[in-house]
Design an enzyme around this catalytic site. Structure first.
Site, PDB file in Angstrom:
ATOM      1  N   CYS A 132      25.757  47.361 -17.375  1.00  0.00           N
ATOM      2  CA  CYS A 132      26.063  46.487 -15.918  1.00  0.00           C
ATOM      3  C   CYS A 132      26.915  45.234 -16.348  1.00  0.00           C
ATOM      4  O   CYS A 132      26.284  44.401 -17.451  1.00  0.00           O
ATOM      5  CB  CYS A 132      24.730  46.204 -15.408  1.00  0.00           C
ATOM      6  N   CYS A 184      22.629  47.940  -7.383  1.00  0.00           N
ATOM      7  CA  CYS A 184      22.813  46.486  -8.145  1.00  0.00           C
ATOM      8  C   CYS A 184      24.124  46.079  -7.307  1.00  0.00           C
ATOM      9  O   CYS A 184      25.415  46.609  -7.211  1.00  0.00           O
ATOM     10  CB  CYS A 184      23.076  46.893  -9.473  1.00  0.00           C
ATOM     11  N   GLU A 188       0.896  -1.207  -0.018  1.00  0.00           N
ATOM     12  CA  GLU A 188      -0.057  -0.151  -0.098  1.00  0.00           C
ATOM     13  C   GLU A 188       0.970   0.829   0.064  1.00  0.00           C
ATOM     14  O   GLU A 188       1.962   1.117   0.257  1.00  0.00           O
ATOM     15  CB  GLU A 188      -0.940   0.061   1.055  1.00  0.00           C
ATOM     16  N   LYS A 206      10.132   3.531   4.558  1.00  0.00           N
ATOM     17  CA  LYS A 206      10.278   5.186   4.308  1.00  0.00           C
ATOM     18  C   LYS A 206      10.889   5.606   3.016  1.00  0.00           C
ATOM     19  O   LYS A 206      12.192   5.134   3.172  1.00  0.00           O
ATOM     20  CB  LYS A 206      10.902   5.636   5.529  1.00  0.00           C
ATOM     21  N   CYS A 257      18.010  46.062 -12.514  1.00  0.00           N
ATOM     22  CA  CYS A 257      19.090  47.051 -12.580  1.00  0.00           C
ATOM     23  C   CYS A 257      18.772  47.738 -13.809  1.00  0.00           C
ATOM     24  O   CYS A 257      18.769  47.074 -14.924  1.00  0.00           O
ATOM     25  CB  CYS A 257      20.474  46.428 -12.344  1.00  0.00           C
ATOM     26  N   ASP A 309       0.543  10.587   3.799  1.00  0.00           N
ATOM     27  CA  ASP A 309       1.335  11.350   4.647  1.00  0.00           C
ATOM     28  C   ASP A 309       0.196  12.077   5.314  1.00  0.00           C
ATOM     29  O   ASP A 309       0.174  13.250   4.756  1.00  0.00           O
ATOM     30  CB  ASP A 309       2.515  12.164   3.949  1.00  0.00           C
ATOM     31  N   LYS A 345       2.090   4.737   1.640  1.00  0.00           N
ATOM     32  CA  LYS A 345       2.047   5.352   2.936  1.00  0.00           C
ATOM     33  C   LYS A 345       1.406   6.739   2.747  1.00  0.00           C
ATOM     34  O   LYS A 345       2.481   7.647   2.467  1.00  0.00           O
ATOM     35  CB  LYS A 345       3.330   5.195   3.498  1.00  0.00           C
ATOM     36  N   TYR A 367      -7.458   1.986   5.207  1.00  0.00           N
ATOM     37  CA  TYR A 367      -6.505   1.208   4.828  1.00  0.00           C
ATOM     38  C   TYR A 367      -6.516  -0.287   5.757  1.00  0.00           C
ATOM     39  O   TYR A 367      -5.864  -0.920   5.693  1.00  0.00           O
ATOM     40  CB  TYR A 367      -5.081   1.697   4.833  1.00  0.00           C
ATOM     41  N   CYS A 421      26.957  46.390 -10.387  1.00  0.00           N
ATOM     42  CA  CYS A 421      27.527  47.642 -10.923  1.00  0.00           C
ATOM     43  C   CYS A 421      27.278  48.836  -9.786  1.00  0.00           C
ATOM     44  O   CYS A 421      27.695  49.862 -10.165  1.00  0.00           O
ATOM     45  CB  CYS A 421      26.812  47.810 -12.328  1.00  0.00           C
TER      46      CYS A 421
HETATM   47  S1  IVH Z   1      -1.261   0.590   8.463  1.00  0.00           S
HETATM   48  C1  IVH Z   1      -1.161  -1.281  12.686  1.00  0.00           C
HETATM   49  N1  IVH Z   1      -1.363   1.618   6.179  1.00  0.00           N
HETATM   50  O1  IVH Z   1       1.598   5.244   8.920  1.00  0.00           O
HETATM   51  C2  IVH Z   1      -0.973  -0.732  11.312  1.00  0.00           C
HETATM   52  N2  IVH Z   1      -0.874   2.702   7.909  1.00  0.00           N
HETATM   53  O2  IVH Z   1       3.210   4.572  11.885  1.00  0.00           O
HETATM   54  C3  IVH Z   1      -1.791   0.454  11.248  1.00  0.00           C
HETATM   55  N3  IVH Z   1      -0.054   5.434   7.289  1.00  0.00           N
HETATM   56  O3  IVH Z   1      -0.214   5.384  11.846  1.00  0.00           O
HETATM   57  C4  IVH Z   1      -1.148   1.167  10.072  1.00  0.00           C
HETATM   58  N4  IVH Z   1      -0.799   4.876   5.215  1.00  0.00           N
HETATM   59  O4  IVH Z   1      -0.995   6.924  10.097  1.00  0.00           O
HETATM   60  C5  IVH Z   1      -1.088   1.682   7.452  1.00  0.00           C
HETATM   61  N5  IVH Z   1      -1.466   2.267   4.044  1.00  0.00           N
HETATM   62  C6  IVH Z   1      -1.277   2.508   5.240  1.00  0.00           C
HETATM   63  C7  IVH Z   1      -0.859   3.800   5.812  1.00  0.00           C
HETATM   64  C8  IVH Z   1      -0.767   3.891   6.968  1.00  0.00           C
HETATM   65  C9  IVH Z   1      -0.230   5.641   6.164  1.00  0.00           C
HETATM   66  C10 IVH Z   1       0.148   5.856   8.726  1.00  0.00           C
HETATM   67  C11 IVH Z   1      -0.778   5.565   9.385  1.00  0.00           C
HETATM   68  C12 IVH Z   1       0.354   5.043  10.745  1.00  0.00           C
HETATM   69  C13 IVH Z   1       1.428   5.552  10.151  1.00  0.00           C
HETATM   70  C14 IVH Z   1       2.519   4.213  10.765  1.00  0.00           C
END
Ligand code: IVH
Length: 678
Positions: free
Chosen positions: A436, A413, A114, A319, A431, A118, A116, A228, A416
């Site tokens: 210049c 400037c 999946e 990450k 300028c 933000d 992640k 998720y 110059c």
């Molecule tokens: S699963 C126990 N899936 O990442 C598992 N987390 O420190 C629960 N996050 O707190 C998290 N995308 O805020 C999971 N596809 C994803 C995610 C995801 C973002 C965040 C979430 C979590 C942190 C991990």
């Protein structure tokens, strides 16, 4: 101090730092260090605790989930703790985790990959199919009640779309609330105009928007959500699942938004491929991701694996390397371009961002510096979105030394010493001294550059060298350079001198439009130059024309007309034109109406974003169309190139990356116009 005492002191220090920065991040939505720097602190502490297990305390940040509960919201005790994830910071660490899984488990392990997202972790509760509660993660055990705020998020359904006989009595789902990039940019734009503090990134912006006392504020902020993870599910008709992937299908059917990029894979090789793909394509999305999450699919295998006090063993977050960092803004300087434009830029203490060292970043103009309120001596956030230019996001105000003076645009400037003038109604400062040296170098470099006289072998460095040697003052001087002049210079040999002289000679026959472009007349870009060359037919007629006559040419607006007339009103420029004539340059253009341009772009679509130096966006669109191309307003799979000027629209850049559309800069664009090839 002996080694153990030293380690204990360092561990205590790290814990203090982590707690401090955790509070700033989770509770105040106002971080002082980048995510990568934060992860680094946790990693150092973990390494220390591994080397000295007796130093581990139950309340160490390595043992619990970051974040706490604000008293501004009522508390919600989670039915099941909301854990966080362990991190892998390299492909090697990720593969090592996968191999561990496969060793622990008898039989095959399938993974779900999946993105992640933000944003902010959230738990949603549905009772008998109705939305009843939303809570933030808080400290993992107790979160904040943000029910009314989350209710305003359009994509969070009020009712689940499940047939009554299958509707769970209780369904708890976990996911991420985030702010799409386009919404983040709009919001910051509005805040900037209103003189309000800008959000450092979409995550802070989402957190700030979610944790509002007044849900109407949240409602105005365009937040979104991805589910998720299924939490609790009960009820007679509630489906039973064997796999995580099945739960995601169910959540989708129930009307909850599940990220479309999720993939179920059967090998670590494919996991690795997924992560590498998104590391490269992360900017194709309209939301920020900071990595990938890899989860064991089989729920029975998950039970077998269990969890530590902080995180499950069946999942890991890969990450991405940091794209945002903090560093010291040593100074703000001003550079002078060929038209005299004075551009402020940041001199930074060198810092690693997205795998490269950044020490300079443009600040565009006076208003931008004021809007960002960055001052020499500030610690600033620096970010880099993909391959795009590094950017100073803003200051870390809590680190600003007392009495730090505001940066003021210089009055003279830096090259110059003549006064700098800001044109009324414009954001740029200039300028105005045409003599210049900085402008002179810029003009000669531009004259020799692609799209203008295209003199091969005459780059910026050589131009500077020739100026320093007293051989060049303006572009016309190029045509009186001799073999003797050049061979005497360092770095030149017989062949390079002959080649350069031949390239200069060859440039004499370039079309009139190229010559006009090469003269660095403000506002006169490729399209304008072609129209003028076609309509007037000869440089002398353009020199002699009045402003009105110029403005009467179809396709030449009053701005260009004024600027062309102003340019040729200067004796030095007229004298230079005479010297170009004597040198034998081509002054004649194809006469009669619209010049017939080579159809270099036959049917190709080019989208233009940001500010180009040599022409307006409209002029760029005209130039594309004049060569048989099209210039739609948005990027699609059919787009051949995205032309990115200064401050390109992030959504367009993101779409281009998603569709694999190449992004080109202005010099490349000029080349594409001319040749059809980048
Ligand atoms: S699963 C126990 N899936 O990442 C598992 N987390 O420190 C629960 N996050 O707190 C998290 N995308 O805020 C999971 N596809 C994803 C995610 C995801 C973002 C965040 C979430 C979590 C942190 C991990």
């Amino acid at each position: 101090m002996d080694e153990t005492a030293g380690a204990a002191a360092r561990a205590a220090e790290l814990r203090g730092l982590i707690e401090y920065h955790s509070r700033r991040y989770y509770d105040l939505d106002d971080p002082e260090i980048s995510d990568a720097e934060f992860d680094g602190l946790v990693r150092d502490l973990r390494a220390l605790e591994e080397a000295h297990p007796d130093l581990v305390t139950p309340d160490s940040p390595t043992q619990k989930v970051g974040g706490s509960v604000s008293t501004a919201f009522s508390e919600v005790r989670h039915r099941m703790p909301m854990m966080s994830l362990d991190n892998a910071f390299s492909f090697d660490e990720l593969v090592a985790w996968g191999k561990r899984m496969e060793r622990y488990i008898d039989g095959d392990v399938d993974f779900v990959c999946e993105l992640k997202i933000d944003g902010i972790a959230i738990s949603l509760l549905y009772e008998d199919g109705r939305y009843v509660r939303a809570a933030t993660r808080g400290n993992g055990v107790v979160g904040e009640d943000v029910t009314d705020n989350v209710r305003t998020i359009a994509v969070v359904p009020d009712r689940l779309s499940v047939p009554p006989d299958r509707t769970p009595a209780v369904l708890e789902v976990r996911g991420e609330i985030y702010m799409p990039l386009s919404a983040f940019e709009d919001l910051n734009e509005r805040r900037g105009q209103a003189g309000e503090r800008l959000f450092a990134n979409p995550r802070n912006s989402a957190a700030g928007s979610l944790r509002q006392k007044d849900p109407r504020v949240t409602a105005s902020r365009e937040l979104a959500f991805f589910a998720y993870q299924l939490g609790e599910i009960t009820g007679d008709g509630a489906p039973r699942f064997r796999r995580h992937s099945e739960t995601l299908e169910f959540l989708t059917e129930a009307g909850l938004p599940v990220n479309p990029e999720i993939r179920r894979v059967t090998t670590m090789h494919d996991v690795d491929g997924f992560c590498r793909h998104w590391l490269e394509h992360r900017h194709s999305l309209d939301y920020e991701i900071d990595g990938a999450v890899v989860k064991v699919d089989d729920l029975a295998q998950r039970m077998e694996l269990g969890a530590t006090s902080k995180s499950p063993r069946w999942a890991i977050a890969y990450k991405f390397p940091a794209e945002q960092a903090t560093t010291l803004l040593k100074d703000v300087m001003v550079s002078i371009g060929r038209t005299g434009k004075a551009t402020p830029f940041a001199m930074l203490e060198p810092v690693q961002v997205s795998g490269s060292t950044v020490q300079l970043a443009t600040l565009h103009n006076e208003d931008q510096v004021a809007k960002k309120d960055v001052r020499p001596g500030d610690t600033v956030f620096v970010r880099k979105a993909g391959d795009v230019i590094p950017e100073v996001v803003g200051p870390v105000l809590s680190k600003r030394p007392a009495d730090l003076a505001e940066w003021l645009f210089p009055e003279t400037c830096p090259v110059c010493g003549e006064p700098l003038v800001r044109v009324e109604g414009e954001s740029d400062t200039f300028c105005t001294n045409v003599e210049c040296p900085a402008q002179r170098a810029g003009r000669i470099g531009h004259f020799a550059g692609r799209g203008a006289m295209d003199i091969e072998g005459l780059g910026e460095k050589r131009v500077m060298q020739l100026i320093d040697a007293g051989l060049l003052h303006d572009p016309a001087d190029l045509y009186s350079l001799t073999y003797g002049d050049l061979i005497a210079l360092e770095g030149f040999a017989d062949l390079s001198v002959r080649n350069l002289l031949a390239a200069i000679e060859a440039s004499k026959g370039r079309p009139l439009a190229n010559l006009l472009i090469g003269l660095s007349i403000r506002h006169l870009g490729g399209r304008g130059a072609e129209v003028l060359a076609g309509a007037m037919g000869h440089l002398d007629r353009i020199v002699a024309a009045t402003e009105d006559e110029l403005a009467a040419v179809e396709g030449v607006g009053p701005t260009i007309a004024h600027s062309v007339a102003e340019f040729f009103a200067l004796d030095t420029n007229v004298a230079m034109v005479d010297r170009l004539r004597q040198a034998g340059l081509n002054f004649e253009g194809a006469v009669g109406g619209e010049p017939e341009l080579p159809r270099t772009l036959g049917g190709k679509a080019l989208v233009v974003t940001g500010t180009l130096e040599s022409m307006s966006r409209d002029a760029a669109a005209d130039a594309i169309k004049a060569r048989g191309g099209t210039s739609p307003g948005s990027v699609s799979r059919k787009t051949a190139w995205l032309v990115a000027g200064a401050e390109p629209g992030a959504a367009k850049v993101a779409k281009a990356a998603e569709y694999g559309v190449p992004v080109i800069d202005e010099p490349t664009f000029l080349r594409v116009l001319e040749t059809g090839q980048p």
